[in-house]
Design a protein around this motif. Structure first.
Motif, PDB file in Angstrom:
ATOM      1  N   TRP A  32       0.835  -1.206   0.000  1.00  0.00           N
ATOM      2  CA  TRP A  32       0.000   0.000   0.000  1.00  0.00           C
ATOM      3  C   TRP A  32       0.867   1.252   0.000  1.00  0.00           C
ATOM      4  O   TRP A  32       0.586   2.223  -0.699  1.00  0.00           O
ATOM      5  CB  TRP A  32      -0.908   0.009   1.229  1.00  0.00           C
ATOM      6  N   LEU A  37      -1.197   4.216  -1.956  1.00  0.00           N
ATOM      7  CA  LEU A  37      -2.634   3.923  -2.022  1.00  0.00           C
ATOM      8  C   LEU A  37      -3.495   5.099  -1.576  1.00  0.00           C
ATOM      9  O   LEU A  37      -4.483   5.451  -2.248  1.00  0.00           O
ATOM     10  CB  LEU A  37      -2.944   2.688  -1.170  1.00  0.00           C
ATOM     11  N   LYS A  40      -3.538   7.763  -4.218  1.00  0.00           N
ATOM     12  CA  LYS A  40      -4.324   7.336  -5.383  1.00  0.00           C
ATOM     13  C   LYS A  40      -5.820   7.490  -5.127  1.00  0.00           C
ATOM     14  O   LYS A  40      -6.588   7.905  -6.008  1.00  0.00           O
ATOM     15  CB  LYS A  40      -3.994   5.879  -5.726  1.00  0.00           C
TER      16      LYS A  40
END
Length: 298
Positions: A32, A37, A40
């Motif tokens: 991650w 993550l 994003k």
């Protein structure tokens, strides 16, 4: 021996037979982090309606406990649910960096005879150290958030913002001077939060105390007398004698009748129905010379 496993039509899967969570969870968290993550998710949701959870910050002192874990995991579930429901749901973690426990820890470690500037410097350093430790533990729980840019109550920008907000409240007349009881530590010279107060059982003697009347002319008029002729006091009974030095005034019941009792060298104001029992307890003799209800005294 026949291998019956080969005769079974079993699904082919890459999932291992054992979850191995203690080994796999750090790998998942590392992935991650490597793909960014959280960043994003913010990019994907930039045009979506906002859902903002304002997180009450944990205190920057000590390792996290099960209460911290429950708090953070439940909030993480809400934020992920809102993200999956089509919202842009950012999460900015934060820390409360002010308070007596941090000051106390610095005093224990470095002593009490420090200058104010040095104390603040050491408190900031200690809080920063605690934040880093707790942050690592929260990330280990799998909580997604902007961990690189948390808010801290001790950041200078936040402190300046608080002063500006206070100035606005003063400007609009929301700040006033009044009286409020505050728990105070005589040792550290600081106010105490309710959570920092430790209570202990204490047995105290109940006492009767006579408070001298301030305006005897008004008191005489309330009982329909031209004058009192003697000093007068109203008697109270208390189970908390240690509060007596702080007493500012007394309350009387609007539905009770009070008696003015002559006990020889002075007058006592007692509830009419308690005159006999009070005089007996005080080891005094006296007579009622007038009675009155509270309302006419106003």
């Amino acid at each position: 021996m026949t291998d019956y496993k080969a005769t079974l039509n079993l699904p082919d899967t890459a999932f291992p037979m054992k979850a191995g969570l203690p080994q796999r969870e750090p790998q998942i968290l590392q992935r991650w982090d490597s793909i960014g993550l959280y960043r994003k998710l913010r990019e994907i949701g930039k045009d979506r309606p906002k859902f903002v959870l304002h997180d009450g910050p944990p205190y920057a002192n000590g390792k996290i406990h099960i209460g911290h874990a429950l708090n953070k995991i439940l909030k993480d579930m809400i934020i992920r649910s809102k993200t999956l429901s089509g919202f842009d749901a950012p999460y900015v973690p934060g820390w409360d960096c002010h308070g007596l426990p941090i000051e106390h820890k610095v005093e224990v470690t470095h002593g009490k005879n420090l200058t104010a500037d040095k104390t603040r410097e050491l408190c900031r350093a200690y809080a920063a150290e605690q934040i880093e430790g707790q942050k690592a533990e929260f990330i280990r729980l799998g909580v997604l958030g902007d961990w690189d840019n948390p808010y801290k109550t001790m950041s200078f920008a936040n402190e300046a913002g608080e002063i500006r907000a206070l100035a606005e409240m003063v400007k609009h007349g929301f700040v006033f001077k009044g009286l409020k009881p505050v728990n105070w530590c005589f040792d550290c010279g600081s106010a105490l939060a309710e959570a920092e107060v430790e209570y202990a059982d204490k047995k105290s003697q109940t006492i009767d105390v006579a408070f001298k009347a301030v305006d005897e002319d008004k008191l005489a008029a309330a009982f329909g007398l031209a004058s009192l002729g003697k000093p007068a006091s109203i008697v109270i009974w208390t189970t908390t004698p240690w509060t007596i030095p702080a007493n500012q005034a007394l309350n009387i019941h609007p539905e009770f009748t009070y008696a003015l009792v002559d006990v020889g060298d002075k007058l006592l104001i007692l509830a009419e129905e308690l005159v006999e029992s009070c005089l007996k307890r005080f080891s005094l003799e006296g007579s009622v010379i007038a009675t009155a209800r509270v309302r006419p005294w106003n």
